[in-house]
Design an enzyme around this catalytic site. Sequence first.
Site, PDB file in Angstrom:
ATOM      1  N   SER A   9       0.835  -1.196   0.000  1.00 48.09           N
ATOM      2  CA  SER A   9       0.000   0.000   0.000  1.00 48.09           C
ATOM      3  C   SER A   9       0.870   1.246   0.000  1.00 48.09           C
ATOM      4  O   SER A   9       1.594   1.524   0.959  1.00 48.09           O
ATOM      5  CB  SER A   9      -0.903   0.018   1.231  1.00 48.09           C
ATOM      6  OG  SER A   9      -1.596   1.247   1.303  1.00 48.09           O
ATOM      7  N   HIS A  34      -1.165  -1.086  -4.249  1.00 50.08           N
ATOM      8  CA  HIS A  34      -2.474  -0.701  -3.723  1.00 50.08           C
ATOM      9  C   HIS A  34      -2.466   0.803  -3.464  1.00 50.08           C
ATOM     10  O   HIS A  34      -1.593   1.322  -2.763  1.00 50.08           O
ATOM     11  CB  HIS A  34      -2.768  -1.456  -2.431  1.00 50.08           C
ATOM     12  CG  HIS A  34      -4.161  -1.294  -1.931  1.00 50.08           C
ATOM     13  ND1 HIS A  34      -5.231  -1.994  -2.457  1.00 50.08           N
ATOM     14  CD2 HIS A  34      -4.678  -0.487  -0.965  1.00 50.08           C
ATOM     15  CE1 HIS A  34      -6.336  -1.653  -1.829  1.00 50.08           C
ATOM     16  NE2 HIS A  34      -6.029  -0.728  -0.926  1.00 50.08           N
ATOM     17  N   ASP A  36      -4.730   3.943  -2.131  1.00 54.28           N
ATOM     18  CA  ASP A  36      -5.920   4.380  -1.396  1.00 54.28           C
ATOM     19  C   ASP A  36      -6.242   5.833  -1.718  1.00 54.28           C
ATOM     20  O   ASP A  36      -5.408   6.726  -1.527  1.00 54.28           O
ATOM     21  CB  ASP A  36      -5.690   4.246   0.108  1.00 54.28           C
ATOM     22  CG  ASP A  36      -5.711   2.805   0.568  1.00 54.28           C
ATOM     23  OD1 ASP A  36      -6.652   2.079   0.184  1.00 54.28           O
ATOM     24  OD2 ASP A  36      -4.795   2.402   1.313  1.00 54.28           O
ATOM     25  N   MET A  38      -8.733   8.865  -0.668  1.00 55.81           N
ATOM     26  CA  MET A  38      -9.609   9.258   0.439  1.00 55.81           C
ATOM     27  C   MET A  38     -10.027  10.722   0.262  1.00 55.81           C
ATOM     28  O   MET A  38      -9.205  11.570  -0.097  1.00 55.81           O
ATOM     29  CB  MET A  38      -8.874   9.071   1.774  1.00 55.81           C
ATOM     30  CG  MET A  38      -8.423   7.639   1.997  1.00 55.81           C
ATOM     31  SD  MET A  38      -7.670   7.350   3.622  1.00 55.81           S
ATOM     32  CE  MET A  38      -6.117   8.202   3.445  1.00 55.81           C
ATOM     33  N   HIS A  67      -8.221   1.819  -4.635  1.00 56.91           N
ATOM     34  CA  HIS A  67      -9.298   1.639  -3.652  1.00 56.91           C
ATOM     35  C   HIS A  67      -9.881   3.014  -3.328  1.00 56.91           C
ATOM     36  O   HIS A  67      -9.230   3.825  -2.682  1.00 56.91           O
ATOM     37  CB  HIS A  67      -8.699   0.962  -2.417  1.00 56.91           C
ATOM     38  CG  HIS A  67      -9.623   0.856  -1.250  1.00 56.91           C
ATOM     39  ND1 HIS A  67      -9.164   0.590   0.029  1.00 56.91           N
ATOM     40  CD2 HIS A  67     -10.977   0.969  -1.141  1.00 56.91           C
ATOM     41  CE1 HIS A  67     -10.190   0.560   0.858  1.00 56.91           C
ATOM     42  NE2 HIS A  67     -11.294   0.790   0.179  1.00 56.91           N
ATOM     43  N   MET A  69     -12.053   5.322  -1.319  1.00 53.82           N
ATOM     44  CA  MET A  69     -12.791   5.564  -0.077  1.00 53.82           C
ATOM     45  C   MET A  69     -13.374   6.963  -0.173  1.00 53.82           C
ATOM     46  O   MET A  69     -12.927   7.909   0.478  1.00 53.82           O
ATOM     47  CB  MET A  69     -11.853   5.415   1.123  1.00 53.82           C
ATOM     48  CG  MET A  69     -11.425   3.986   1.365  1.00 53.82           C
ATOM     49  SD  MET A  69     -10.246   3.819   2.726  1.00 53.82           S
ATOM     50  CE  MET A  69      -8.715   4.057   1.843  1.00 53.82           C
ATOM     51  N   MET A 138     -12.377  -5.307   4.366  1.00 54.91           N
ATOM     52  CA  MET A 138     -11.552  -4.478   5.240  1.00 54.91           C
ATOM     53  C   MET A 138     -11.378  -5.181   6.582  1.00 54.91           C
ATOM     54  O   MET A 138     -12.361  -5.581   7.213  1.00 54.91           O
ATOM     55  CB  MET A 138     -12.183  -3.105   5.449  1.00 54.91           C
ATOM     56  CG  MET A 138     -12.213  -2.211   4.208  1.00 54.91           C
ATOM     57  SD  MET A 138     -10.572  -1.838   3.552  1.00 54.91           S
ATOM     58  CE  MET A 138      -9.802  -0.978   4.943  1.00 54.91           C
ATOM     59  N   ASP A 176      -7.393  -6.100   3.578  1.00 53.99           N
ATOM     60  CA  ASP A 176      -6.640  -4.848   3.741  1.00 53.99           C
ATOM     61  C   ASP A 176      -6.798  -4.374   5.179  1.00 53.99           C
ATOM     62  O   ASP A 176      -7.912  -4.111   5.629  1.00 53.99           O
ATOM     63  CB  ASP A 176      -7.193  -3.804   2.763  1.00 53.99           C
ATOM     64  CG  ASP A 176      -6.463  -2.474   2.842  1.00 53.99           C
ATOM     65  OD1 ASP A 176      -5.496  -2.338   3.612  1.00 53.99           O
ATOM     66  OD2 ASP A 176      -6.877  -1.536   2.117  1.00 53.99           O
TER      67      ASP A 176
END
Length: 220
Positions: A9, A34, A36, A38, A67, A69, A138, A176
Amino acid sequence: MSNQKIAPSILAADYANFASELKRIEETSAEYVHIDIMDGQFVPNISFGADVVASMRKHSKLVFDVHLMVVNPERFVDAYAQAGADIMTIHTESTLHIHGALQKIKAAGMKAGVVINPGTPVENLIPVLDLVDQVLIMTVNPGFGGQAFIPECLEKVTKVAQLRQEKGLHFDIEVDGGVDNKTIKACADAGANVFVAGSYLFKAQDLVSQVETLRVALND
């Protein structure tokens, strides 16, 4: 069924040196990066947007496992597709139109993934399992790195693996949160085959060796 994959990540990497951090990942046996995203609404933190992902793409040929979010992720499908995302994974909790959002991801040429938080029941996934290439469970509450693994989430992994078998589907199961050399084997035994690890990997100077500790733990 897909082979086991390690997904470092980049959220846990050095933000000022993404190019060199991606090179470090390329030197390991990891298959994915990975990423993320956000928005400060769906989760409290803010990370970065599609322009940063597009900049990263210039420095890596690894699979970009993005991913989201964010609230209403369908708004950003095209931007991340153009930025070079290979897989886009979105939360059932983040949109009223999860089915349509997943269809949009696939129409944009990416693999589609669906995520549930620790407090969301597996049953929420059932209507879209036939649409997805990946299901992400998650194993911490989303939005912050370095959290402790929630062992109760393993039951969800097992349930999703059972549903996959019952329905004759072939999606990957990703975990994750809190994944390290002590928790990864339990995740694999429950049915997961894609493992996101952040803090555990990037705390080490030698990323190659640290990734290999996960491979060794998987085979113990």
